[in-house]
Design a protein around this motif. Structure first.
Motif, PDB file in Angstrom:
ATOM      1  N   PRO A  52      35.231  27.638  87.941  1.00 13.08           N
ATOM      2  CA  PRO A  52      35.648  27.920  86.950  1.00 13.08           C
ATOM      3  C   PRO A  52      34.606  30.001  87.281  1.00 13.08           C
ATOM      4  CG  PRO A  52      34.513  26.027  86.194  1.00 13.08           C
ATOM      5  CD  PRO A  52      34.988  26.386  87.673  1.00 13.08           C
ATOM      6  N   ARG A  53      34.978  30.740  85.943  1.00  9.12           N
ATOM      7  CA  ARG A  53      34.429  31.884  86.848  1.00  9.12           C
ATOM      8  C   ARG A  53      34.772  32.307  85.116  1.00  9.12           C
ATOM      9  NH1 ARG A  53      36.102  34.869  91.476  1.00  9.12           N
ATOM     10  NH2 ARG A  53      34.637  34.320  93.285  1.00  9.12           N
ATOM     11  N   MET A  54      34.096  32.674  84.138  1.00  7.32           N
ATOM     12  CA  MET A  54      33.910  32.994  82.998  1.00  7.32           C
ATOM     13  C   MET A  54      32.892  34.274  82.367  1.00  7.32           C
ATOM     14  SD  MET A  54      31.547  30.626  83.688  1.00  7.32           S
ATOM     15  CE  MET A  54      32.852  29.136  83.814  1.00  7.32           C
ATOM     16  N   ASP A  55      33.661  34.993  81.499  1.00 10.38           N
ATOM     17  CA  ASP A  55      33.228  36.343  80.811  1.00 10.38           C
ATOM     18  C   ASP A  55      31.675  35.502  79.997  1.00 10.38           C
ATOM     19  OD1 ASP A  55      34.064  37.978  82.060  1.00 10.38           O
ATOM     20  OD2 ASP A  55      35.654  37.538  80.749  1.00 10.38           O
ATOM     21  N   LEU A  56      32.573  34.763  78.423  1.00 12.69           N
ATOM     22  CA  LEU A  56      31.796  34.436  78.219  1.00 12.69           C
ATOM     23  C   LEU A  56      31.115  33.180  77.982  1.00 12.69           C
ATOM     24  CD1 LEU A  56      32.557  35.791  74.855  1.00 12.69           C
ATOM     25  CD2 LEU A  56      30.750  36.710  76.261  1.00 12.69           C
ATOM     26  N   LEU A  57      30.925  31.882  77.362  1.00 14.49           N
ATOM     27  CA  LEU A  57      30.798  30.849  76.916  1.00 14.49           C
ATOM     28  C   LEU A  57      31.921  29.596  76.623  1.00 14.49           C
ATOM     29  CD1 LEU A  57      27.604  31.356  74.443  1.00 14.49           C
ATOM     30  CD2 LEU A  57      27.374  31.605  77.167  1.00 14.49           C
ATOM     31  N   TRP A  58      31.842  28.720  77.452  1.00 15.37           N
ATOM     32  CA  TRP A  58      33.042  27.240  76.907  1.00 15.37           C
ATOM     33  C   TRP A  58      32.215  25.248  77.402  1.00 15.37           C
ATOM     34  CZ3 TRP A  58      38.292  28.669  76.914  1.00 15.37           C
ATOM     35  CH2 TRP A  58      38.577  29.722  76.671  1.00 15.37           C
ATOM     36  N   VAL A  59      32.636  25.048  77.025  1.00 12.65           N
ATOM     37  CA  VAL A  59      32.459  23.866  76.816  1.00 12.65           C
ATOM     38  C   VAL A  59      33.604  22.593  77.848  1.00 12.65           C
ATOM     39  CG1 VAL A  59      32.876  22.831  74.719  1.00 12.65           C
ATOM     40  CG2 VAL A  59      32.151  21.540  75.996  1.00 12.65           C
ATOM     41  N   PHE A  71      30.867  19.042  79.633  1.00 15.14           N
ATOM     42  CA  PHE A  71      30.020  20.105  81.500  1.00 15.14           C
ATOM     43  C   PHE A  71      30.074  21.412  79.836  1.00 15.14           C
ATOM     44  CE2 PHE A  71      32.988  16.768  82.591  1.00 15.14           C
ATOM     45  CZ  PHE A  71      32.427  16.541  83.521  1.00 15.14           C
ATOM     46  N   VAL A  72      28.628  22.491  79.667  1.00 19.75           N
ATOM     47  CA  VAL A  72      29.377  23.546  79.404  1.00 19.75           C
ATOM     48  C   VAL A  72      29.013  24.723  80.990  1.00 19.75           C
ATOM     49  CG1 VAL A  72      26.996  24.813  78.263  1.00 19.75           C
ATOM     50  CG2 VAL A  72      27.231  22.142  77.377  1.00 19.75           C
ATOM     51  N   PHE A  73      29.564  25.622  80.435  1.00 17.73           N
ATOM     52  CA  PHE A  73      29.914  26.179  81.387  1.00 17.73           C
ATOM     53  C   PHE A  73      29.014  27.964  80.322  1.00 17.73           C
ATOM     54  CE2 PHE A  73      32.768  23.896  82.065  1.00 17.73           C
ATOM     55  CZ  PHE A  73      32.896  23.529  83.790  1.00 17.73           C
ATOM     56  N   GLU A  74      28.126  27.884  81.065  1.00 16.36           N
ATOM     57  CA  GLU A  74      27.156  29.917  80.510  1.00 16.36           C
ATOM     58  C   GLU A  74      27.755  30.878  81.444  1.00 16.36           C
ATOM     59  OE1 GLU A  74      23.193  29.323  78.557  1.00 16.36           O
ATOM     60  OE2 GLU A  74      23.767  27.025  80.045  1.00 16.36           O
ATOM     61  N   LYS A  75      28.267  31.520  81.353  1.00 11.01           N
ATOM     62  CA  LYS A  75      28.472  33.330  81.767  1.00 11.01           C
ATOM     63  C   LYS A  75      28.357  32.719  83.729  1.00 11.01           C
ATOM     64  CE  LYS A  75      26.750  36.097  78.873  1.00 11.01           C
ATOM     65  NZ  LYS A  75      26.176  37.399  78.012  1.00 11.01           N
ATOM     66  N   GLY A  76      28.831  33.109  84.224  1.00 13.32           N
ATOM     67  CA  GLY A  76      28.496  32.963  85.433  1.00 13.32           C
ATOM     68  C   GLY A  76      30.050  31.978  86.368  1.00 13.32           C
ATOM     69  N   GLU A  77      29.909  31.909  87.383  1.00 17.63           N
ATOM     70  CA  GLU A  77      30.575  31.129  88.762  1.00 17.63           C
ATOM     71  C   GLU A  77      30.173  30.107  89.236  1.00 17.63           C
ATOM     72  OE1 GLU A  77      30.743  34.145  91.851  1.00 17.63           O
ATOM     73  OE2 GLU A  77      31.686  35.452  90.299  1.00 17.63           O
ATOM     74  N   TYR A  78      31.217  28.824  88.912  1.00 12.83           N
ATOM     75  CA  TYR A  78      30.501  27.591  89.530  1.00 12.83           C
ATOM     76  C   TYR A  78      31.807  27.322  90.438  1.00 12.83           C
ATOM     77  CZ  TYR A  78      28.520  27.648  85.106  1.00 12.83           C
ATOM     78  OH  TYR A  78      27.488  28.408  84.100  1.00 12.83           O
TER      79      TYR A  78
END
Length: 218
Positions: A52-59, A71-78
């Motif tokens: 994932p890549r994202m702009d804001l916040l996801w779970v 799995f918490v996804f904050e702004k960034g690249e995974y």
């Protein structure tokens, strides 16, 4: 997809919550972009082993309909599954939803030069229904409850402000549990099979995780 570092501040304030998921590791293969909750990635014809890549916040969730391991996804690249979890239980994501970050009225979106846009307060209780011993945390990250003299289990949680992530073990390790504002009367309310949380940290909406998942040395 443009990152926070590439996007002008005026554009950042207009941007919605988006996540781009890729068929293969290291952002290779087919790409599918989501701007809203997806209860089943398989039905959406997305692969579950994603980068994932994202702009804001996801779970993200291990199972469909936002169930199972979180799995918490904050702004960034995974680029790989082990950049968003260290529980080693699952490398699959089957559903996703945006995380709602509540800001104070009339408060502008934060930039990289500003502090976080909200206060954070969480109270964790030993027993269900907010009883027993408790630990109260205000505007701080706590890598070890034991170091703060709290040895008990966590069976219920009350989030008075902010958004938090609890972890099964000290040092922000193990299963993750997302805590948005509200009451969690029992461990099942926050998706835990056992009432065990030993570290907790704030989700700060201006924070960018360039290396993927949260690193306590950042």
């Amino acid at each position: 997809m443009a990152s926070e570092h590439q996007m002008p501040a005026s554009k950042q304030q207009q941007a919605g919550s988006k996540i781009a998921i890729f068929e293969q590791e290291n952002f290779q293969g087919r790409c599918h972009e989501l701007s809203g909750a997806c209860p089943n990635l398989k039905e959406a014809r997305c692969h579950t082993r994603i980068a994932p890549r994202m702009d804001l916040l996801w779970v993200g969730y291990e199972q469909a309909s936002c169930k199972g391991e979180q799995f918490v996804f904050e702004k960034g690249e995974y680029p790989r599954w082990d950049s968003w979890t260290n529980s080693r239980r699952s490398d699959s994501i089957t559903s996703l939803r945006p995380i709602k970050v509540v800001r104070a009225p009339r408060q502008p979106l934060p930039t990289r030069q500003t502090k976080d846009s909200q206060e954070h307060k969480i109270v964790l209780y030993e027993n269900p229904s907010f009883t027993g011993k408790k630990i109260e945390i205000i505007d701080d990250d706590v890598p070890s409850f034991h170091a703060h003299g709290y040895q008990e289990k966590v069976s219920s949680v009350r989030v008075q402000s902010g958004t938090w992530v609890g972890y099964q073990y000290p040092g922000y390790r193990g299963y993750q549990y997302l805590f948005e504002k509200g009451d969690y009367k029992d461990s099942s309310d926050f998706g835990a099979q056992h009432p065990q949380i030993q570290s907790v940290r704030r989700i700060r909406d201006m924070q960018w995780h360039q290396r993927g998942a949260y690193h306590p040395t950042n």
